[in-house]
Design a protein around this motif. Structure first.
Motif, PDB file in Angstrom:
ATOM      1  N   ALA A   1      -3.362  -4.373  -3.350  1.00  0.00           N
ATOM      2  CA  ALA A   1      -3.084  -4.908  -2.016  1.00  0.00           C
ATOM      3  C   ALA A   1      -3.825  -6.217  -1.773  1.00  0.00           C
TER       4      ALA A   1
ATOM      5  N   CYS B   1      -5.390   0.955  -5.385  1.00  0.00           N
ATOM      6  CA  CYS B   1      -4.459   0.482  -4.364  1.00  0.00           C
ATOM      7  C   CYS B   1      -5.034  -0.733  -3.642  1.00  0.00           C
TER       8      CYS B   1
ATOM      9  N   TYR C   1       2.562   1.716  -3.383  1.00  0.00           N
ATOM     10  CA  TYR C   1       1.670   2.214  -4.430  1.00  0.00           C
ATOM     11  C   TYR C   1       1.581   3.734  -4.371  1.00  0.00           C
ATOM     12  N   TYR C   2       1.279   4.270  -3.198  1.00  0.00           N
ATOM     13  CA  TYR C   2       1.106   5.718  -3.095  1.00  0.00           C
ATOM     14  C   TYR C   2       2.437   6.463  -3.190  1.00  0.00           C
TER      15      TYR C   2
ATOM     16  N   TYR D   1       3.422   4.706  -7.608  1.00  0.00           N
ATOM     17  CA  TYR D   1       2.597   4.359  -8.768  1.00  0.00           C
ATOM     18  C   TYR D   1       1.247   5.060  -8.807  1.00  0.00           C
ATOM     19  N   ASN D   2       0.992   6.003  -7.941  1.00  0.00           N
ATOM     20  CA  ASN D   2      -0.345   6.566  -7.793  1.00  0.00           C
ATOM     21  C   ASN D   2      -0.803   7.294  -9.051  1.00  0.00           C
TER      22      ASN D   2
ATOM     23  N   TYR E   1      -2.562  -3.537 -11.221  1.00  0.00           N
ATOM     24  CA  TYR E   1      -3.974  -3.813 -10.942  1.00  0.00           C
ATOM     25  C   TYR E   1      -4.439  -5.068 -11.671  1.00  0.00           C
TER      26      TYR E   1
ATOM     27  N   ILE F   1       0.838  -1.204   0.000  1.00  0.00           N
ATOM     28  CA  ILE F   1       0.000   0.000   0.000  1.00  0.00           C
ATOM     29  C   ILE F   1       0.873   1.255   0.000  1.00  0.00           C
TER      30      ILE F   1
ATOM     31  N   ALA G   1       0.579   1.419 -12.995  1.00  0.00           N
ATOM     32  CA  ALA G   1      -0.532   1.151 -12.083  1.00  0.00           C
ATOM     33  C   ALA G   1      -1.512   0.164 -12.709  1.00  0.00           C
TER      34      ALA G   1
ATOM     35  N   ASN H   1     -10.917   1.255  -6.570  1.00  0.00           N
ATOM     36  CA  ASN H   1      -9.959   1.277  -5.466  1.00  0.00           C
ATOM     37  C   ASN H   1      -8.697   0.582  -5.969  1.00  0.00           C
TER      38      ASN H   1
END
Length: 404
Positions: free
Chosen positions: A283, A279, A45-46, A49-50, A68, A42, A64, A277
């Motif tokens: 996750a 992220c 990601y932020y 890759y956000n 996903y 998590i 991203a 969602n």
């Protein structure tokens, strides 16, 4: 090898104090805890890759998107779905159930029948009641017995050519009962009915094979499986997902939009309107990786031992009654102390750092059957210990002494 001491180190929250006591977390049926391996994903990601997915040509969006869709594939493999596009990301089990219920609004007519069980969570009762109100369909209920098991002979009697849908949970959140879903699916299909299985409570304990089960729909939530809240999955057979209309309109779920007409995207995007969602989905894939590294056979063995040990120790307390005594159950113990409200027991346990759930557990019909206001529910995960159960037993004894 299953190393409990090392596994517990993966969960930062297990080292915290509550009311000055070491936390003992026995509310896993509501939400499991999250290991550092998932928390790190998590944060990564932020941190790196956000970006929004599927739409961008820039590097962050493409990275991203890849992460996903890799998570979708991990989930497909875990549940053994035939196609990745049969995996629909949702906000959780409730969202998945409502998506299917909404879709069947256009497929049912007055007089059709749908079947649920007496062991259902409210999220697998209310959407079907709403569906019946919209369509004129009739809701039928598989009854339960005193052990907290479904009465299969009555289910057989409920089935007919009018039956279009059958919805049951794989495992009862309130009692821990493992339902005979293989039998239910086979019998329902014999009369041409579709079957949705609520896998929210089973997915942390059992590695379901949706093709082997032949389930038409299977719904789960990530936060029951060491993942984050706010994300889940609806598995649906391709043929059924193509029949159902979109649940929500917006971006992502379209092929082409004009003011005269809109055409919809292919699966899975047809059911994934708006920014997901991202992220959470990534996750969720990491959480499934984590649980599979431990191994579901090892998880099952550890939890079976905890259930057996906890049941034996709690039943040594005079005046304690366990609800849900099926031979086929998972690591959930719902109980009451004679003459004492479950909320009061839970409050005293919390003062000792022990987290349990009290109330009707969003399964009020079960409590009505037993003529009780609710239960104290201790639900164990693979990272719990027998020493923690000993502390629970001492806490229940203390609550009995203080409240009697």
């Amino acid at each position: 090898m299953f190393n409990l001491e090392n596994i517990r180190k993966d969960f930062p929250i297990l080292s915290r104090k509550v009311n000055g006591k070491s936390l003992i977390y026995f509310d896993n049926a509501a939400t499991s805890q999250t290991p550092k391996q998932v928390i790190d994903v998590i944060v990564a990601y932020y941190s790196n890759y956000n970006a929004n997915i599927h739409r961008g040509v820039h590097t962050l969006s493409q990275e991203a998107t890849d992460l996903y869709e890799q998570a979708r594939e991990k989930i497909r493999r875990h549940f053994n779905a035939k196609h990745a596009h049969e995996i629909i990301f949702t906000s959780g089990t409730t969202h998945g159930i409502n998506l299917v219920a909404n879709g069947f609004s256009s497929l049912l007519k007055k007089g059709d029948e749908i079947i649920v069980s007496a062991l259902e969570h409210h999220s697998n009762i209310v959407p079907w009641q709403m569906l019946c109100e919209r369509t004129g369909a009739v809701l039928r209920v598989i009854p339960m017995n005193d052990d907290g098991e479904l009465v299969m002979s009555e289910f057989d009697k409920l089935l007919s050519e009018k039956t279009k849908l059958v919805f049951v949970n794989h495992i009862s959140n309130a009692l821990g009962t493992i339902n005979p879903i293989e039998y239910i699916i086979e019998k329902a299909h014999q009369v041409g009915a579709a079957v949705l299985i609520d896998g929210a409570q089973s997915s942390p304990h059992i590695k379901a094979d949706v093709q082997k089960l032949d389930a038409d729909f299977y719904v789960v939530s990530a936060h029951k499986m060491c993942g984050p809240t706010g994300v889940g999955v609806l598995y649906g057979k391709e043929a059924w997902l193509k029949k159902l209309p979109p649940y929500q309109g917006g971006g992502e779920m379209i092929a082409e939009v004009t003011f005269e007409k809109t055409t919809y995207a292919d699966l899975p995007h047809k059911f994934e309107a708006g920014t997901p969602n991202i992220c959470g989905g990534i996750a969720f894939g990491a959480a499934i990786d984590y649980m599979n590294r431990i191994g579901f056979k090892a998880i099952e063995k550890q939890e079976r031992e905890l259930l057996q040990y906890g049941t034996e120790k709690l039943l040594e307390i005079e005046g304690l009654k366990i609800y849900g005594t099926s031979e086929h159950k998972t690591s959930v113990i719902s109980f009451n102390l004679e003459g004492i409200h479950p909320y009061d027991v839970g409050t005293i346990l919390d003062k000792m750092g022990i987290a349990v759930r009290t109330g009707h557990h969003c399964a009020q019909p079960i409590m009505d059957y037993f003529k009780i206001p609710g239960t104290v529910r201790a639900s164990f995960a693979f990272y719990n210990t027998k020493a923690e159960i000993d502390s629970l037993v001492e806490g229940v004894k203390k609550a009995k002494m203080m409240l009697s």
